[in-house]
Structure formats: structure tokens, C-alpha cells
Enzyme design. Structure first.
Site, PDB file in Angstrom:
ATOM      1  N   TYR A 192     -16.952  17.162 -15.299  1.00 57.80           N
ATOM      2  CA  TYR A 192     -17.307  15.746 -15.449  1.00 57.80           C
ATOM      3  C   TYR A 192     -18.315  15.386 -14.344  1.00 57.80           C
ATOM      4  O   TYR A 192     -18.132  15.768 -13.180  1.00 57.80           O
ATOM      5  CB  TYR A 192     -16.038  14.900 -15.356  1.00 57.80           C
ATOM      6  N   ASP A 201      -7.498  18.918 -14.249  1.00 57.24           N
ATOM      7  CA  ASP A 201      -7.822  17.576 -14.731  1.00 57.24           C
ATOM      8  C   ASP A 201      -7.430  17.526 -16.209  1.00 57.24           C
ATOM      9  O   ASP A 201      -8.085  18.128 -17.061  1.00 57.24           O
ATOM     10  CB  ASP A 201      -9.325  17.311 -14.528  1.00 57.24           C
ATOM     11  N   ARG A 251       0.850  -1.194   0.000  1.00 56.35           N
ATOM     12  CA  ARG A 251       0.000   0.000   0.000  1.00 56.35           C
ATOM     13  C   ARG A 251       0.888   1.247   0.000  1.00 56.35           C
ATOM     14  O   ARG A 251       0.624   2.227  -0.678  1.00 56.35           O
ATOM     15  CB  ARG A 251      -0.953   0.013   1.209  1.00 56.35           C
ATOM     16  N   LYS A 295      -8.356   6.582 -19.275  1.00 58.27           N
ATOM     17  CA  LYS A 295      -8.660   7.133 -20.583  1.00 58.27           C
ATOM     18  C   LYS A 295      -7.418   7.092 -21.489  1.00 58.27           C
ATOM     19  O   LYS A 295      -6.901   6.032 -21.739  1.00 58.27           O
ATOM     20  CB  LYS A 295      -9.235   8.535 -20.401  1.00 58.27           C
TER      21      LYS A 295
HETATM   22  C1  PLP Z   1     -12.448  14.275 -17.097  1.00 62.61           C
HETATM   23  C2  PLP Z   1     -12.587  13.126 -16.146  1.00 62.61           C
HETATM   24  N1  PLP Z   1     -12.057  13.209 -14.919  1.00 62.61           N
HETATM   25  C3  PLP Z   1     -12.155  12.204 -14.030  1.00 62.61           C
HETATM   26  C4  PLP Z   1     -12.825  11.045 -14.332  1.00 62.61           C
HETATM   27  C5  PLP Z   1     -12.957   9.965 -13.291  1.00 62.61           C
HETATM   28  O1  PLP Z   1     -12.082   8.914 -13.559  1.00 62.61           O
HETATM   29  P1  PLP Z   1     -12.346   7.370 -13.187  1.00 62.61           P
HETATM   30  O2  PLP Z   1     -13.544   6.932 -13.965  1.00 62.61           O
HETATM   31  O3  PLP Z   1     -11.080   6.698 -13.595  1.00 62.61           O
HETATM   32  O4  PLP Z   1     -12.585   7.317 -11.717  1.00 62.61           O
HETATM   33  C6  PLP Z   1     -13.384  10.898 -15.607  1.00 62.61           C
HETATM   34  C7  PLP Z   1     -14.104   9.657 -15.964  1.00 62.61           C
HETATM   35  O5  PLP Z   1     -14.811   9.595 -16.961  1.00 62.61           O
HETATM   36  C8  PLP Z   1     -13.262  11.967 -16.532  1.00 62.61           C
HETATM   37  O6  PLP Z   1     -13.799  11.894 -17.770  1.00 62.61           O
END
Ligand code: PLP
Length: 379
Positions: free
Chosen positions: A102, A174, A49, A199
Site C-alpha cells: 500500500y 496487514d 489515552r 476499511k
Molecule cells: C492495506 C492498507 N493498509 C493500511 C492502510 C492505512 O490505513 P489508514 O488510511 O486507516 O491510515 C490502508 C489505507 O488505505 C490500506 O489500504
């Protein structure tokens, strides 16, 4: 040595295995490590961890490609976000978030962090004056997505970094939609970069993961402490898959952009499409800023369909090569209806998305096949 992006993505954090010479870091499927006498750690590892060699390789590579001081890998993008926010905020603090964030990020604020005593306000990040006006004395973070999901809005990272820093707040970006290949927020003044590595970084729709990259070693240390204390770490197999994806990020992104540009061309001249949202279009309100801070404009394309919500849903149901599914950034093309799928949790909130909107994650298949599929789906 000042190495290029592709070199860092393939080599940073990755020495040949000292025992076998394996050129790729092995999957260290292990929870604990033998100590040579109490406290006698062989290579700094005591419990997975806290740290695991496969994850360390990924974390060092992520830090290198984002140009940061410290990278940390998590079980998902949302686990990374939660760890960041509960490291840098305390009950009573306030955060500014994009007014088209998001949906899962919005839900984290609305349903989890607000109960913990952190308040938030959605703001139009494209309007720097509006963001400055929304800052409060207790604002600790300005949260930026650029391009945004799913409306592909653009925020000026450098301008928002000065708004944040003037207010004594942190700028978190992000960078999931752009990927580190297309955009480097830390060089533009961000304090921390967030990724859903699920992604583009992973790139093959076969692993869920998240990352934080801190600009400073000091913030990196605080985040690493909380990563261990909260425990939402990436497992070794997930870290290995993500690192494998990262090696080809540059070539994949170039093809995603090539294909997305052709898709945009088709949509822009289609009679059933009322609007195409893509930062590469000169008429996009964020085009100039995007041209300044991005290498190219990415593989995500959204568009609005004449005939409203049902017409948009019908287009999503009719594609054959574009797979109907959530997520994005993989080699295969995906289509979705944000209002009923990824952003359903924002329904009825200020972040609700238009019903006639369709989002594409344009993959790296033969582009003529993608164009033919969209043409038949639009009718
Ligand atoms: C722009 C963005 N940030 C964060 C996330 C969250 O990521 P995760 O699905 O890996 O938890 C997503 C998921 O679609 C996203 O599109």
C-alpha cells in the site's frame, strides 16, 4: 466455549452496561476518571489515552475475532503501523516489505522510518525463496500484505512465518483487504496483525481507524506500552462506530464476495479489459495459496484497460454508481485509478503501479445495478 466468528464479533468484550443494562457499550466521552483516594481506581481507568471503556470493548473484540492475545485500537491504520514498527524496530534494523505494498505504508518506510535509521527492501512476497534470500542479520520484521493493494498479489502466510521465525524476525500481516472473517493470520503463524479498520472492519466509510492484534501477551504488552507512550489512540466515538461495524462484518463480507465474483465474471469476458486481477480466478498465480488460507476471495477487484492510462482514467470518470474515491471496504462501491490516486506517492519507485490499472471496491448494492454501471462505463 469455542464460539463462532459471528458470535465473537457481536459479543466479545461487550457486557451489558452494569448501571443501565444497555446492551451496547456506551460512548464514554471522557478524558479522566474519579479516584477513590490516591491510586484508588474504580475499574482500572485513570486517563483515556491509557485506556477508555469504549475502546477497551473494541480492543477485546478485535483480539477475539483475530484469535490473538491482545488487541489495540489506533487513530488510523498508519498510526497502528508506526506504533508497531517503532516498538519492535530500533535504528539500524531492517524490514522486508511487499514490492506492491500500500502506498502509504511504503511512504512510512521511505520518508519517515528511513530517516529514523530503519532500512527496508521491497521483495516479491509471492516468491518465498526470494524473501528468504533477502533476509539480512538485522532484519527484524517481514511485512506482509495479502491480498496486496492494488495488485491483489497473494503471499503464503504460513511459509513466510517460517522464513521470519528461522531468521529471528517477526511476521506482521496487514489483514485489511481480507478482514478477519476471510483470513486469520495468527492461526497461520503471524506474530501480529495490522488493520486499517477504516476499511472492511468499520465497513461504512464513516470512520478512520487502525488496529494491531498481537499473537502473544508479551508482544501485546510492549505494544500497549508504546500505544500509551506515543498516544495515537482511537477516540471513544470512533471506537464505538468501528465496533458497530464489526458486528456485521461476516454478513457484509459474504455479500461483498458474491458481488465481486459477478463483477469478475463480467470483466473477464469484456473486450476492453486486458487483465482481471482477482485471487478467486484459477489462473491467478496466488490462487492455490489463497484457496488454502482464505475463506473466500474478497470484495476487491483490479483490472487493466485496453488503451492505456487515459482509457483507465476515462472508465473511472464514467461510472455513476461506483463512486470515484479513495479507500475501500465500505457498503458502497468505489472505483479509483491507483496510479494517480492512492498510489501516486509510489510514482518513480519500485512500487509504481501500471497506468492502465483500475481498482474496484465492490460494495453490497444490488449486483445487477453494479454490472450495468460497469458495462456503460466500459462502453
Ligand atoms: C492495506 C492498507 N493498509 C493500511 C492502510 C492505512 O490505513 P489508514 O488510511 O486507516 O491510515 C490502508 C489505507 O488505505 C490500506 O489500504
Amino acid at each position: 466455549m469455542n464460539e463462532g466468528f459471528e458470535t465473537l464479533a457481536i459479543h466479545a468484550g461487550q457486557e451489558a452496561d452494569p448501571h443501565t443494562g444497555a446492551v451496547v457499550p456506551p460512548i464514554y466521552a471522557v478524558s479522566t476518571y474519579k479516584q477513590d483516594g490516591v491510586g484508588g481506581l474504580r475499574a482500572g481507568y485513570e486517563y483515556s489515552r491509557s485506556a477508555n471503556p469504549t475502546r477497551t470493548a473494541l480492543e477485546e473484540c478485535l483480539a477475539a475475532v483475530e484469535g490473538g492475545a491482545r488487541g489495540l485500537a489506533f487513530a488510523s491504520g498508519l498510526a497502528a503501523e508506526d506504533t508497531l514498527l517503532r516498538t519492535v524496530c530500533a535504528p539500524g534494523d531492517h524490514v522486508l516489505i511487499p514490492d506492491d505494498a500500500y502506498g502509504g505504508t511504503f511512504r512510512l518506510f521511505a520518508k519517515v522510518l528511513e530517516r529514523w535509521g530503519v532500512s527496508y527492501d521491497p521483495v516479491p512476497l509471492g516468491d518465498v525463496d526470494a524473501v528468504r534470500a533477502a533476509v539480512r542479520p538485522e532484519t527484524k520484521v517481514i511485512w506482509v500484505e495479502t491480498p496486496t493493494n492494488p495488485l491483489l498479489g497473494i503471499a503464503d502466510i504460513a511459509a513466510l512465518a517460517s522464513v521470519a521465525h528461522d531468521a529471528g524476525a517477526l511476521l506482521a500481516v496487514d489483514n485489511t483487504f481480507a478482514s478477519p472473517y476471510l483470513q486469520q493470520p495468527i492461526a497461520l503463524g503471524a506474530d501480529v496483525v495490522v488493520h486499517s479498520t477504516t476499511k472492511y472492519v468499520g465497513g461504512h466509510s464513516d470512520v478512520v481507524g487502525g488496529a494491531l492484534v498481537a499473537a502473544s501477551a508479551e508482544l501485546g504488552e510492549r505494544l500497549a506500552y508504546h500505544q500509551n507512550a506515543m498516544g495515537a489512540v482511537a477516540g471513544p466515538f470512533d471506537a464505538w462506530l468501528t465496533l458497530r461495524g464489526l458486528k456485521t462484518l461476516a454478513v457484509r463480507m459474504e455479500r461483498h464476495c458474491d458481488n465481486a465474483e459477478r463483477v469478475v465474471e463480467l470483466l473477464a469476458s469484456h473486450p476492453k479489459v486486458t487483465q482481471v486481477l482477482y485471487p478467486g480466478l484459477p489462473e491467478h498465480p496466488g490462487h492455490e495459496v489463497a484457496a488454502k488460507q482464505m475463506r473466500r476471495y474478497g470484495g476487491m477487484v483490479s483490472f487493466r484497460v485496453a488503451g492505456g492510462e487515459q482509457a483507465a482514467v476515462d472508465v473511472c470518470d464514467r461510472t455513476r454508481l461506483f463512486t470515484l474515491g479513495e479507500s475501500l471496504g465500505g457498503v458502497e462501491s468505489l472505483i479509483e485509478h491507483p496510479g494517480r490516486m492512492t498510489h501516486a506517492s509510489a510514482a518513480g519507485s519500485p512500487l509504481e503501479v501500471p497506468g492502465d490499472l483500475v481498482r474496484l471496491s465492490v460494495g453490497i448494492e444490488t449486483v445487477d445495478d453494479l454490472l450495468a454501471d460497469l458495462s456503460q462505463a466500459l462502453g
